[in-house]
Design an enzyme around this catalytic site. Structure first.
Site, PDB file in Angstrom:
ATOM      1  N   ASN A 171       0.796  -1.110  -0.093  1.00  0.00           N
ATOM      2  CA  ASN A 171      -0.132  -0.080   0.146  1.00  0.00           C
ATOM      3  C   ASN A 171       0.860   1.281  -0.068  1.00  0.00           C
ATOM      4  OD1 ASN A 171      -2.334  -1.850   0.129  1.00  0.00           O
ATOM      5  ND2 ASN A 171      -2.567  -1.739   2.539  1.00  0.00           N
TER       6      ASN A 171
ATOM      7  N   ASN B 104      -0.143  -1.612  -7.242  1.00  0.00           N
ATOM      8  CA  ASN B 104      -0.309  -2.725  -5.898  1.00  0.00           C
ATOM      9  C   ASN B 104      -1.642  -2.588  -5.465  1.00  0.00           C
ATOM     10  OD1 ASN B 104       0.486  -4.462  -3.406  1.00  0.00           O
ATOM     11  ND2 ASN B 104      -0.412  -2.534  -2.531  1.00  0.00           N
ATOM     12  N   GLU B 105      -2.517  -3.838  -5.467  1.00  0.00           N
ATOM     13  CA  GLU B 105      -3.807  -3.941  -5.096  1.00  0.00           C
ATOM     14  C   GLU B 105      -4.589  -2.790  -5.638  1.00  0.00           C
ATOM     15  OE1 GLU B 105      -3.921  -4.865  -0.926  1.00  0.00           O
ATOM     16  OE2 GLU B 105      -2.969  -6.638  -1.242  1.00  0.00           O
TER      17      GLU B 105
ATOM     18  N   TYR C 240      -3.954 -13.797   2.531  1.00  0.00           N
ATOM     19  CA  TYR C 240      -3.599 -13.829   3.787  1.00  0.00           C
ATOM     20  C   TYR C 240      -4.538 -14.718   4.392  1.00  0.00           C
ATOM     21  CZ  TYR C 240      -0.649  -9.813   3.020  1.00  0.00           C
ATOM     22  OH  TYR C 240       0.421  -9.041   2.349  1.00  0.00           O
TER      23      TYR C 240
ATOM     24  N   GLU D 193       2.123 -11.615  -2.533  1.00  0.00           N
ATOM     25  CA  GLU D 193       1.841 -11.446  -1.156  1.00  0.00           C
ATOM     26  C   GLU D 193       1.119 -12.592  -0.646  1.00  0.00           C
ATOM     27  OE1 GLU D 193       0.161  -7.858   0.471  1.00  0.00           O
ATOM     28  OE2 GLU D 193       1.375  -6.545  -1.279  1.00  0.00           O
TER      29      GLU D 193
ATOM     30  N   GLN E 179       5.540 -10.353   5.210  1.00  0.00           N
ATOM     31  CA  GLN E 179       6.849  -9.499   4.439  1.00  0.00           C
ATOM     32  C   GLN E 179       7.996 -10.306   5.296  1.00  0.00           C
ATOM     33  OE1 GLN E 179       6.177  -5.252   4.956  1.00  0.00           O
ATOM     34  NE2 GLN E 179       4.024  -5.604   4.034  1.00  0.00           N
TER      35      GLN E 179
HETATM   36  O1  AHR Z   1       1.460  -6.875   3.426  1.00  0.00           O
HETATM   37  C1  AHR Z   1       0.727  -5.904   4.237  1.00  0.00           C
HETATM   38  C2  AHR Z   1      -0.301  -5.236   3.232  1.00  0.00           C
HETATM   39  O2  AHR Z   1      -1.373  -6.245   2.649  1.00  0.00           O
HETATM   40  C3  AHR Z   1       0.149  -4.613   2.083  1.00  0.00           C
HETATM   41  O3  AHR Z   1       0.756  -3.170   1.923  1.00  0.00           O
HETATM   42  C4  AHR Z   1      -0.798  -4.654   1.003  1.00  0.00           C
HETATM   43  O4  AHR Z   1      -0.503  -4.741  -0.340  1.00  0.00           O
HETATM   44  C5  AHR Z   1      -1.834  -5.585   1.384  1.00  0.00           C
HETATM   45  O5  AHR Z   1      -3.074  -5.319   1.591  1.00  0.00           O
END
Ligand code: AHR
Length: 501
Positions: A72, A172-173, A244, A292, A351
């Site tokens: 982000n 990104n996203e 995630y 990610e 990360q």
């Molecule tokens: O990895 C944390 C956040 O998760 C990243 O900044 C974003 O791309 C995602 O939503």
């Protein structure tokens, strides 16, 4: 006793191992960079201010590609702020994480840090607040040898050789309403196509990653990929996937089967990409960049006040402490990425340090391994040669979220010297007696057999008990006439390697 069998066949090869599958991610978020990889006052810091105790752990982790600088964060990033004399770099507000960015680490320093870790840089360009021109400028600054305004600026800043960055993310996203400058699919697809076309006009060898959905739960999932690829198909090489996972409501059984959702995600994106490719009569195949993926206690993060109204430098954000169960899920997700390696050709664990990370640090203090460090590091070290998806015959169990899930999951790799098998046992209570038929691979002896398991599935490594959890020998593993016999503990991840004749 619960039993299962695995048959490994040469014919079930899916791909050769591309080291990019073991990528990670460094974002200017929380303490990932500041007091994570960079802390000039730390006793181990080098002349650039990078912590060498962290460098050692990053090398042991075995990461290969590192995505940077967001996330982000990238959607508000002005790359020019992050280069040149450090005392002249501006402090800016980062709207994504509501914190202050000092720009003391920028593109050139980060490339030097990567060289210490033997990793490749995967750069993200800002398509949130910025566009084609700034992406081209960053590309020129980073990659052009010399003799142009921006390449000469890089040289004047002390970096003589170009960074030679091959992989670039186009934002990104961009589907996420939380993203600075988020867009609808039509708008993003148009911008991404034009940016990609211009970047490839500068260097046709670049590998470009267009944004897919930021999660399979997004209401636009599938439609987003289709629309974006209809615009960008001939200009890009990868489409991104982000996922995630976390345990919810004490439902450990469903959580342990999270990789079934990852499989659904991959299948859907592959089908959508191939649908667009066929419709366009293209001979090209788009690959997946799962750039990610991780465990993230996102519900708890959303309910917390860690992103607050005070503008701070490097606040503590997203510092999840992982358990044995989290590590077993992470190891299972890595198995799924490898099983799909024919199409998932790049991936980044999100990360690397402190922020939802396998490595934790304290300012001025220690750096240590989280539970999730171990399956990642062992898989990166042992996965060599060709990936085989073995045939698994195992009982299933009922989950509330994913339906019936197999108790056992596995993937293997082999090269001329060795065979490695990676395994999860999802049973909450039962060890599983497993035989693995490796007779086609002429294995001669066991090289190693290790497992991540603990009687307390919620055991963690903390600052006060940094080595509470780690890999242990998988006792009782036997290799007889090419057949491995193992007993996998409940809620465990294991790796077994054997020498070949
Ligand atoms: O990895 C944390 C956040 O998760 C990243 O900044 C974003 O791309 C995602 O939503």
């Amino acid at each position: 006793m619960t039993r299962a069998t695995i048959l490994a066949r040469r014919d079930d090869a899916v791909a050769s191992v591309d080291r990019r599958i073991f990528g990670t991610f460094v974002e200017h978020l929380g303490r990932c960079v500041y007091t994570g990889i960079y802390e000039p006052e730390h006793p181990t810091a080098n002349a650039d201010g990078f912590r060498l105790d962290v460098v050692d752990l990053v090398k042991e982790l075995g990461t290969t590609t590192v995505r940077y600088p967001g996330g982000n964060f990238v959607s508000g990033f002005r790359w020019e702020d992050s280069v040149g004399p450090r005392d002249k770099r501006p402090v800016r507000r980062d709207l994504a994480w509501h914190s202050l960015e000092t720009n003391q680490v920028g593109v050139d320093e980060f490339a030097r840090w990567l060289a210490l870790t033997d990793s490749e840089l995967m750069m993200a360009a800002n398509l949130g607040t910025r566009g084609i021109e700034e992406a081209l400028d960053l590309l020129e600054y980073c990659n052009h040898p010399s003799g142009t305004a921006l390449s000469d600026q890089r040289i004047a800043n002390g970096t003589t050789e170009p960074h030679g960055i091959r992989m670039w993310c186009l934002g990104n996203e961009m589907d996420g309403p939380w993203q600075t400058g988020y867009r609808i699919a039509e708008d993003y697809g148009t911008l991404a196509a034009r940016t990609a076309q211009a970047m490839k006009a500068a260097d046709n060898d670049l590998e470009l990653v267009v944004c897919g959905s930021s999660g399979s739960g997004m209401p636009t999932f599938g439609d987003w990929e289709r629309t974006v690829l209809e615009h960008t198909y001939e200009h890009v090489d990868f489409i991104s996937c982000h996922a995630y996972y976390q345990e919810r409501g004490g439902d450990l059984g469903s959580y342990l089967a999270s990789s079934l959702d990852m499989q659904y995600f991959i299948d859907t994106v592959v089908a959508t990409a191939d649908h667009v490719g066929r419709k366009l009569r293209s001979s090209k195949q788009i690959q997946l960049s799962f750039d990610e993926w991780n465990i993230w206690y996102l519900d708890e993060h959303r309910a917390s006040d860690e992103v607050n109204n005070e503008w701070q430098v490097a606040p503590r954000q997203l510092e999840d402490t992982y358990s044995v169960a989290d590590a077993v899920v992470l190891g299972g997700l890595l198995i799924t990425l490898l099983k799909n390696h024919a199409r998932v050709r790049s991936a980044s664990l999100a990360q690397l340090v402190n922020v939802i990370a396998p490595i934790r640090t304290e300012p001025g203090g220690d750096a240590w391994r989280q539970t999730t460090f171990f399956p990642f590091s062992a898989t990166s070290r042992l996965a060599r040669g060709t990936v085989i998806v073995p045939r698994i015959d195992a009982p299933t169990y009922a989950t509330a979220v994913h339906g019936e899930a197999p108790l056992i999951d596995s993937v293997m790799t082999h090269d001329d010297d060795s065979v490695s098998v990676f395994l999860v046992n999802r049973s909450l209570t039962e060890p599983v007696d497993l035989t693995i038929d490796l007779t086609e691979f002429q294995v001669t002896s066991l090289a190693e057999a290790a497992t991540l398991h603990d009687d307390d599935v919620y055991a963690k490594n903390t600052i006060d008990d940094q080595e509470r959890v780690g890999l242990k020998p998988l006792h009782g593993a036997e290799l007889v006439d090419g057949v491995l016999a193992l007993r996998l503990p409940p809620v465990s991840w294991s790796a077994v390697a054997a020498h070949r004749a």
